[in-house]
Design a protein around this motif. Structure first.
Motif, mmCIF file in Angstrom:
data_model
loop_
_atom_site.group_PDB
_atom_site.id
_atom_site.type_symbol
_atom_site.label_atom_id
_atom_site.label_comp_id
_atom_site.label_asym_id
_atom_site.label_seq_id
_atom_site.Cartn_x
_atom_site.Cartn_y
_atom_site.Cartn_z
ATOM 1 N N ARG A 136 -3.624 -0.332 -2.721
ATOM 2 C CA ARG A 136 -4.473 0.196 -1.647
ATOM 3 C C ARG A 136 -3.897 1.522 -1.166
ATOM 4 N N GLY A 164 0.822 -1.197 0.000
ATOM 5 C CA GLY A 164 0.000 0.000 0.000
ATOM 6 C C GLY A 164 0.856 1.247 0.000
ATOM 7 N N ARG A 167 -5.107 3.700 -7.304
ATOM 8 C CA ARG A 167 -6.255 2.789 -7.246
ATOM 9 C C ARG A 167 -6.420 2.047 -8.564
ATOM 10 N N THR A 201 -8.608 -1.661 5.329
ATOM 11 C CA THR A 201 -7.311 -1.962 5.933
ATOM 12 C C THR A 201 -7.020 -0.939 7.014
#
Length: 222
Positions: free
Chosen positions: A73, A43, A68, A135
């Motif tokens: 993420r 991420g 994205r 998350t």
């Protein structure tokens, strides 16, 4: 010296968590390199102004959209000031990250490590999930009380310079959890430095702003 490892096993393919705190308009090539590294990324922490700022930033909105689209993420940064920042202020930041930048996760910084603050962070976790966070990352920077492992998807159990990292200890309770539940963020690191955690970021940056540098070996692919 071999660096420490939280429950060492084979690292996941997407192992890099990148907290890159530079404006896309000032460092477009660097952000291109981050987007190009999508297959390697756990991420990216989006941090326009030590949080989401007071209004949407078009440059950050554009880079968030690119991330994205690449399957990365996006984690919205929010400072908790070791449980001193009010619950409502932190939640307001998370909602702005969601609404302005499409963040599907949150990165809570300066998180307490002692058991007395667990209820506070449990409330924040519930609020984050209710706001749509898929998350939740807690950045303690040290190994926290084991109870925090039940609150988040990922715990940052080390943040600091390479010299300190080489001799850092690992508590035994971490072996009860999968390796992908732990992250190490290391700065002031030489080019051949390697992290022991399954999720990690190792950068050369030093001083008060080490996260203005990219991880070693992260380059834009042709």
């Amino acid at each position: 010296m071999t660096p420490p490892s939280d429950n060492p096993q084979e690292a996941p393919v997407k192992s890099l968590l990148v907290p890159y705190y530079e404006h896309p308009a000032a460092r477009p090539d660097a952000w291109d390199a981050v987007v190009a590294a999508a297959p390697r990324l756990y991420g990216v922490v989006l941090n326009p102004a030590s949080g989401p700022g007071t209004a949407p930033d078009p440059a950050f909105a554009e880079v968030a959209e690119r991330l994205r689209a690449a399957g990365v993420r996006v984690l919205g940064y929010a400072d908790t000031d070791y449980a001193r920042r009010p619950h409502a202020a932190v939640v307001a930041d998370l909602l702005r990250h969601r609404d302005w930048y499409g963040a599907a996760g949150v990165f809570l910084d300066q998180v307490s490590s002692g058991p007395e603050a667990v209820p506070h962070y449990r409330r924040l976790g519930v609020a984050a999930r209710a706001a749509g966070a898929e998350t939740l990352v807690l950045n303690h920077g040290v190994h926290p009380d084991p109870a925090y492992a039940e609150l988040a998807d990922l715990l940052v159990t080390f943040e600091g310079p390479w010299d300190a990292y080489r001799s850092a200890g690992i508590p035994s309770w971490t072996t009860a959890h999968p390796p992908e539940r732990f992250c190490h963020l290391v700065y002031a690191a030489p080019a051949d430095a390697r992290a022991g955690a399954a999720v990690h970021c190792v950068v050369p940056g030093t001083g008060a702003h080490p996260w203005g540098t990219l991880p070693h070996g992260l380059r834009r692919r042709p």
